[in-house]
Structures are given as structure tokens and as C-alpha cells.
Design a protein around this motif. Structure first.
Motif, PDB file in Angstrom:
ATOM      1  N   SER A  68     -60.254-142.223  10.997  1.00  0.00           N
ATOM      2  CA  SER A  68     -58.952-141.426   9.426  1.00  0.00           C
ATOM      3  C   SER A  68     -58.151-142.679   9.887  1.00  0.00           C
ATOM      4  N   TYR A  69     -57.306-142.179  11.167  1.00  0.00           N
ATOM      5  CA  TYR A  69     -56.191-143.012  11.445  1.00  0.00           C
ATOM      6  C   TYR A  69     -56.061-144.799  11.391  1.00  0.00           C
ATOM      7  N   TYR A  70     -57.235-144.757  11.550  1.00  0.00           N
ATOM      8  CA  TYR A  70     -57.092-146.869  11.589  1.00  0.00           C
ATOM      9  C   TYR A  70     -57.759-147.137  10.164  1.00  0.00           C
ATOM     10  N   THR A  71     -58.142-145.966   9.881  1.00  0.00           N
ATOM     11  CA  THR A  71     -58.549-146.348   8.136  1.00  0.00           C
ATOM     12  C   THR A  71     -57.685-146.549   6.792  1.00  0.00           C
ATOM     13  N   LYS A  72     -56.937-145.173   7.083  1.00  0.00           N
ATOM     14  CA  LYS A  72     -55.198-144.218   6.438  1.00  0.00           C
ATOM     15  C   LYS A  72     -56.366-143.282   5.555  1.00  0.00           C
ATOM     16  N   ASN A  73     -57.384-143.063   5.760  1.00  0.00           N
ATOM     17  CA  ASN A  73     -58.056-142.274   5.014  1.00  0.00           C
ATOM     18  C   ASN A  73     -58.426-140.727   5.238  1.00  0.00           C
ATOM     19  N   PHE A  74     -57.264-140.195   4.542  1.00  0.00           N
ATOM     20  CA  PHE A  74     -56.431-138.858   4.730  1.00  0.00           C
ATOM     21  C   PHE A  74     -57.495-137.824   4.098  1.00  0.00           C
ATOM     22  N   HIS A 397     -56.488-134.156  -7.916  1.00  0.00           N
ATOM     23  CA  HIS A 397     -55.994-133.007  -6.289  1.00  0.00           C
ATOM     24  C   HIS A 397     -56.240-133.134  -4.847  1.00  0.00           C
ATOM     25  N   GLU A 398     -57.574-134.219  -4.326  1.00  0.00           N
ATOM     26  CA  GLU A 398     -57.336-134.325  -2.857  1.00  0.00           C
ATOM     27  C   GLU A 398     -56.219-135.282  -2.771  1.00  0.00           C
ATOM     28  N   TYR A 399     -56.607-136.167  -3.490  1.00  0.00           N
ATOM     29  CA  TYR A 399     -55.497-136.622  -3.481  1.00  0.00           C
ATOM     30  C   TYR A 399     -53.932-137.072  -2.856  1.00  0.00           C
ATOM     31  N   LEU A 400     -53.246-135.956  -4.101  1.00  0.00           N
ATOM     32  CA  LEU A 400     -52.265-135.778  -4.247  1.00  0.00           C
ATOM     33  C   LEU A 400     -51.990-134.560  -2.772  1.00  0.00           C
ATOM     34  N   GLU A 401     -52.987-134.299  -3.021  1.00  0.00           N
ATOM     35  CA  GLU A 401     -52.974-133.325  -1.417  1.00  0.00           C
ATOM     36  C   GLU A 401     -52.521-134.533   0.113  1.00  0.00           C
ATOM     37  N   CYS A 402     -53.162-134.909  -0.121  1.00  0.00           N
ATOM     38  CA  CYS A 402     -53.149-135.721   1.254  1.00  0.00           C
ATOM     39  C   CYS A 402     -52.552-136.858   1.430  1.00  0.00           C
ATOM     40  N   ILE A 403     -51.776-137.615   0.198  1.00  0.00           N
ATOM     41  CA  ILE A 403     -50.772-138.649   0.629  1.00  0.00           C
ATOM     42  C   ILE A 403     -49.572-137.932   0.363  1.00  0.00           C
ATOM     43  N   ILE A 413     -57.032-144.620  -1.666  1.00  0.00           N
ATOM     44  CA  ILE A 413     -57.580-144.729  -2.751  1.00  0.00           C
ATOM     45  C   ILE A 413     -58.568-146.020  -2.929  1.00  0.00           C
ATOM     46  N   GLU A 414     -59.729-145.887  -3.137  1.00  0.00           N
ATOM     47  CA  GLU A 414     -60.642-147.159  -3.563  1.00  0.00           C
ATOM     48  C   GLU A 414     -60.661-147.136  -5.155  1.00  0.00           C
ATOM     49  N   ASN A 415     -60.794-145.846  -5.815  1.00  0.00           N
ATOM     50  CA  ASN A 415     -60.670-145.327  -7.805  1.00  0.00           C
ATOM     51  C   ASN A 415     -59.107-146.652  -8.509  1.00  0.00           C
ATOM     52  N   LYS A 416     -59.280-148.067  -8.669  1.00  0.00           N
ATOM     53  CA  LYS A 416     -58.258-147.916  -8.915  1.00  0.00           C
ATOM     54  C   LYS A 416     -57.648-147.514  -9.858  1.00  0.00           C
ATOM     55  N   PHE A 417     -58.258-146.717 -10.697  1.00  0.00           N
ATOM     56  CA  PHE A 417     -57.703-145.667 -12.615  1.00  0.00           C
ATOM     57  C   PHE A 417     -57.139-145.052 -11.489  1.00  0.00           C
ATOM     58  N   LEU A 418     -57.618-144.203 -10.682  1.00  0.00           N
ATOM     59  CA  LEU A 418     -57.231-143.430  -9.763  1.00  0.00           C
ATOM     60  C   LEU A 418     -55.599-143.341  -9.059  1.00  0.00           C
ATOM     61  N   ARG A 419     -56.272-144.642  -8.692  1.00  0.00           N
ATOM     62  CA  ARG A 419     -54.337-145.535  -7.650  1.00  0.00           C
ATOM     63  C   ARG A 419     -54.161-145.107  -8.524  1.00  0.00           C
ATOM     64  N   LYS A 420     -53.527-145.662  -9.799  1.00  0.00           N
ATOM     65  CA  LYS A 420     -52.824-145.889 -10.396  1.00  0.00           C
ATOM     66  C   LYS A 420     -51.857-144.969 -10.956  1.00  0.00           C
ATOM     67  N   LYS A 421     -52.711-143.999 -11.443  1.00  0.00           N
ATOM     68  CA  LYS A 421     -51.982-142.663 -12.144  1.00  0.00           C
ATOM     69  C   LYS A 421     -52.028-141.685 -10.954  1.00  0.00           C
ATOM     70  N   ILE A 422     -52.115-142.239  -9.152  1.00  0.00           N
ATOM     71  CA  ILE A 422     -51.126-141.112  -8.437  1.00  0.00           C
ATOM     72  C   ILE A 422     -49.857-142.240  -7.547  1.00  0.00           C
ATOM     73  N   GLN A 423     -49.877-143.264  -8.461  1.00  0.00           N
ATOM     74  CA  GLN A 423     -48.814-144.625  -7.621  1.00  0.00           C
ATOM     75  C   GLN A 423     -47.669-143.760  -9.057  1.00  0.00           C
ATOM     76  N   ASN A 424     -48.093-143.859 -10.117  1.00  0.00           N
ATOM     77  CA  ASN A 424     -47.003-143.792 -11.795  1.00  0.00           C
ATOM     78  C   ASN A 424     -46.632-142.014 -11.358  1.00  0.00           C
TER      79      ASN A 424
END
Length: 524
Positions: A68-74, A397-403, A413-424
């Protein structure tokens, strides 16, 4: 006294002349405990399942932490692995420290990362066996296993994991897939077994009857004879037979069995008993000079082998049929109690203590509590679109908790739609203005009021020097009375912990809108 045919002499019996045979290894650890208490060396010979050991789970989670450290997948599974490793005998971090690391997503400034930093940075150029060996060295695992005991057994497990890495590395030199492989072993209960035989030369041996094939011992104890045979399969409603195929119960004004099932049941029991007779023959032919059967001394009328449901029942049947030979059988009465650890040494200690033991009993009054939650209860059937939206919300919820809000990294974040929403969301004025304050994500609490227990999870709690802000993520619609009730309940609890003013907010993931709730409805 025992006769040694190899030396053609008689010698006194030693511990190694005794063996305890049982048809299953369920209680071996209990025997080990009792024998240790009595200072009798006991050599356990059995095959262990790899996934039953604490050290196997720890190593599996440790590999996931490295990956997880290597892939940044938390993701959430990383937090479970991180918590397991942090609390393990390898690092022994306190719960408060672990809590602070997780709530602040401070994955890089802690004891675990500092100790494993080199392994993480060089992961891509290591083979699986090299990675495992370096993990052992970096964590000082060989020195630390003394903390969990069973040193010989755990050393065998560590070496077995290295062997698995060597075998697996021949086909897939990938730590990510190796973690998935170890995780499947653990979760799917894959029967990968290994031997944990101890090598004390002069010790009593305990083993299963199956493992005793081909061996002989002067004196054999047979224990666990009252354990019932496992015939649970025939009690199931649905059966499979190689001759008749699948058998289902009859349904006619109720559920009934069928005559074919009864025939199969009888055949199954006959085959099972025949197999146990063969097993029992293997057991009794292990003894060279003496057999000792540990069995309740009671009469049990069993006249045919089909009535037998345990190995002990075979002996009861023989006892009933061989009345003429009963005078040659020595029945020893043992005055045993359930407190098998209460030995003479403890009696001596108690006898020397003239002070009476003071006993204080605690009595707790039981009461019934009603459990409530603040989130909305949905009693309607979900459409396919509803289900997809729910999954989308859970993922957000899961991504917002980890980031990390202060130093966000969106690559995992593989899903481009979710990635954009979280970034915004993170780049919104609300978060940017408050990102340097104390932030707690997925803040879970339980509190009791008027014999009612309330449970809630606050998505985002921000504490500034002057106030506290509670924000809840919603997928789309923000105008809903249940949402107001939910946040009001959160506020009621937080007010018991602080005197600061509290503001309530809702955030729409799809419309990217944040609204502040002004009115506070009564909690229902």
C-alpha cells in the motif's frame, strides 16, 4: 519395567515409552497446558493449518502495508492491515497512537514506516524471497517471537512462508499477487498444512491415530474415546449420493424426509462405523506391552456395531459380549475433578496460609436498552440505479476518509469521475479554509440517554480555535427531514464534549454544493 528387545534387557519406563493416541487433535493444546503444569515433557505431533497462526496473519498484513505504501492505495483494507501490524508483537503501538495515525492519515511519520522505509523504497527491484527475508530482518522478528511463545512452531511457520515465496516467485514475482494468495489462504481456509513436531528426546508423545500408522510404543494411552463420530452430513436437508444424485425433502403440507434419504443415511453410518473400526484397529496395534483406555466406567448396553457412535462404544460393546473375560480387565477408579490444574503444590500453599480468603461478589442490575441510529432507515426496495448510487456513495466515503486533505494524492483513485469529484471537494473554499485545523474523519460514537443507546458516525468533523463544524456527505438531495434529524443528533452528542458553538453542513457529491443548516429540528 519394560523389556527392550534390541538390547535384550529390562529397564525402567521413561517418558518416551508413553504415547497418547486420539482420533482428533482438537484438545492437544489443553493437554499441553496440563502437562506443563505437572512438569511432564510432552511432544505434540500434528499437522497445523498455516492460516490458524497469529504470526501468519501478521506477516500477511505486513506485506499489504508494504504494498500500500508503494502503490499509494490507502483503502479501508489497508487500515485493517496497518492496525493489525501496529498492534502486533512486532511494533506494539498504543491504541491512541494508532488512532492518531489513522485519523490524520499520517502514514509516513511513524515507527512502522521508519523501520520499513528501505524495504518500501526498494520493493520494485526485490524478488519475493528477498523481500520476505528482508522484512524478517527489518522487524527483528526472530528476536521478537519470544513474546508470543511457541518459538519452534513459529520458526517453522516463518520458514514455511519463505518457502511459499520461493515457489510462488517462480511463477509470479509480484508482491501484490502474493499478498492476494496469502489472503485467500486465510479467508478461504485453504488446507495448507505443515508439521510442528518437537524433538525432546525424553518426552511423552501425543498424536492422532492416523499419524501413528507404522509406529509402536511400549505403553499406549487411548483418550478422547467418548467423542462422537461426525455424522452431521446426514442431518442436512439436502444430500448428495453417487448413486441417487441430489436428494431434496418432500414438501406437502410441511417438509418431510424421503425413504431414499433414510437408506442413504443408514449406508453412510455403516460406512462411517466400518472406517472407525479400521481406525480403532490401527490404534490398538500400536501398543507393544500395555494399553490403557481412558473412559467413563459405566455400563452401556450396546450389542451391535451399528449402534456405536464413538470409539468408546466399541469397548462397551466388547464389554457386554465378553463377560467371561471381564475378570482379566483391570478397572482403575480415578477421583478426578474438573479443576485439573489444582495440584498438590497449590494445596500446600493454601495450607500454609492461615488467613481466610475474603470474597467480594459484584452484582450488576440488568436493564434493557433500545438501540437507535441517527442515519436514515430505508424500508423501500432499491432499483438498479439506486443500488449503483449507493455503491458510488460508499466509494466516495471510503476515498474521502483515506485521502490527506493537506497533501492530497489522487493517483490511487482509478475512477476518473470519482477522482474529479474528490478533487473538486478538496479544492473547494470550505476545505481550503479549514484544512489546517484539526480534522477527524468517520468519527464514530455511542452514547446512552434515558435507557436508549444512540449510535452515529460523523463523516467529517473540523475543530477550529473558536468553533466546531460537522459536515455530512450526501450523494445528491440535501433537502430531507431525516438528514436534519441526523445532524441534530450528532450535534447533541458533540455538545456533551465541548462548549464551542457547533455548525452543521451538508455536502452534495453530485452537485458539489455545501449548505449550512440554520434550524435545528427536534431529534426523533
Amino acid at each position: 519395567m519394560l523389556y527392550d528387545k534390541d538390547e535384550n534387557c529390562v529397564h525402567k519406563a521413561t517418558y518416551k515409552d508413553f504415547v497418547i493416541l486420539m482420533d482428533r487433535s482438537t484438545n492437544f493444546n489443553l493437554y499441553k497446558q496440563v502437562f506443563n503444569e505437572k512438569n511432564i515433557p510432552l511432544n505434540i505431533q500434528k499437522d497445523e493449518k498455516l492460516n490458524d497462526s497469529t504470526i501468519f496473519v501478521t506477516i500477511t498484513n505486513l506485506i499489504n502495508v508494504i504494498n500500500s505504501y508503494y502503490t499509494k492505495n490507502f483503502a479501508k483494507i489497508f487500515e485493517y492491515s496497518f492496525t493489525s501490524v501496529a498492534r502486533s508483537f512486532l511494533f506494539e503501538l498504543s491504541d491512541q497512537t494508532i488512532y492518531e495515525i489513522i485519523t490524520t492519515c499520517n502514514w509516513y511519520q511513524n515507527k512502522i514506516y521508519e523501520q520499513l522505509k528501505e524495504n518500501i523504497q526498494s520493493l520494485s527491484i526485490k524478488t519475493l524471497p528477498e523481500m520476505i527475508e528482508e522484512l524478517y530482518t527489518a522487524t527483528n522478528i526472530y528476536e521478537k517471537i519470544i513474546k508470543i511463545g511457541n518459538i519452534k512452531e513459529n520458526m517453522i511457520i516463518l520458514n514455511h512462508i519463505k518457502e511459499l515465496a520461493k515457489e510462488y516467485g517462480e511463477s509470479a514475482n509480484d508482491s501484490l499477487s502474493f499478498y492476494d494468495f496469502l489472503n485467500r489462504i486465510q479467508k478461504d481456509d485453504m488446507p495448507i498444512r505443515f508439521s510442528t513436531e518437537e524433538t525432546d528426546e525424553n518426552s511423552v508423545t501425543i498424536m492422532t491415530i492416523h499419524k501413528s500408522k507404522g509406529l509402536e510404543y511400549p505403553i499406549c494411552y487411548f483418550s478422547g474415546l467418548s467423542k462422537k463420530f461426525n455424522i452431521r452430513d446426514v442431518k442436512e436437508r439436502f444430500l448428495y449420493d453417487s448413486t441417487y444424485g441430489f436428494l431434496t425433502p418432500l414438501k406437502e403440507e410441511g417438509i418431510y424426509t424421503c425413504f431414499l434419504k433414510e437408506l442413504i443415511k443408514q449406508n453412510y453410518i455403516k460406512e462411517e462405523i466400518s472406517e472407525k473400526i479400521r481406525l480403532f484397529y490401527v490404534a490398538v496395534t500400536r501398543a507393544k506391552e500395555k494399553m490403557i483406555f481412558v473412559l467413563p466406567n459405566k455400563e452401556k448396553e450396546i450389542n451391535t456395531k451399528i449402534e456405536c457412535r464413538s470409539l468408546g462404544d466399541f469397548l462397551y460393546m466388547i464389554w457386554n459380549h465378553l463377560k467371561d473375560f471381564q475378570t482379566h480387565i483391570n478397572l482403575d477408579e480415578l477421583n478426578l475433578t474438573k479443576d485439573y490444574l489444582f495440584d498438590a503444590r497449590k494445596l500446600e500453599i493454601e495450607a500454609s496460609n492461615t488467613q481466610p480468603i475474603k470474597v467480594e461478589e459484584l452484582h450488576f442490575e440488568s436493564k434493557e436498552e433500545e438501540q437507535l441510529k441517527f442515519s436514515k432507515n430505508n424500508i423501500e426496495l432499491n432499483t438498479k440505479e439506486d443500488y449503483q448510487n449507493i455503491q458510488l456513495g460508499l466509494k466516495m466515503h471510503e476515498y474521502l476518509e483515506c485521502i490527506d486533505f493537506q497533501n492530497p494524492k489522487y493517483e490511487f483513485i482509478e475512477n476518473k469521475f470519482l477522482r474529479k469529484k474528490i478533487q473538486n471537494f478538496i479544492e473547494s473554499d470550505f476545505i481550503q479554509e479549514n484544512k489546517n485545523h484539526k480534522i477527524q474523519k468517520e468519527y464514530e460514537f455511542i452514547y446512552e440517554e434515558k435507557q436508549k443507546e444512540y449510535h452515529g458516525i460523523i463523516d467529517l468533523l473540523i475543530e477550529t480555535p473558536t468553533k466546531i463544524m460537522i459536515l455530512d456527505y450526501k450523494l445528491n438531495h440535501l433537502v430531507d427531514q431525516s438528514y436534519l434529524n441526523q445532524l441534530s443528533g450528532y450535534k447533541t452528542y458533540i455538545e456533551t464534549k465541548t462548549n464551542k458553538p457547533i455548525s452543521l453542513y451538508l455536502y452534495s457529491i453530485l452537485s458539489e454544493e455545501i449548505i449550512e443548516l440554520e434550524k435545528e429540528p427536534s431529534m426523533v
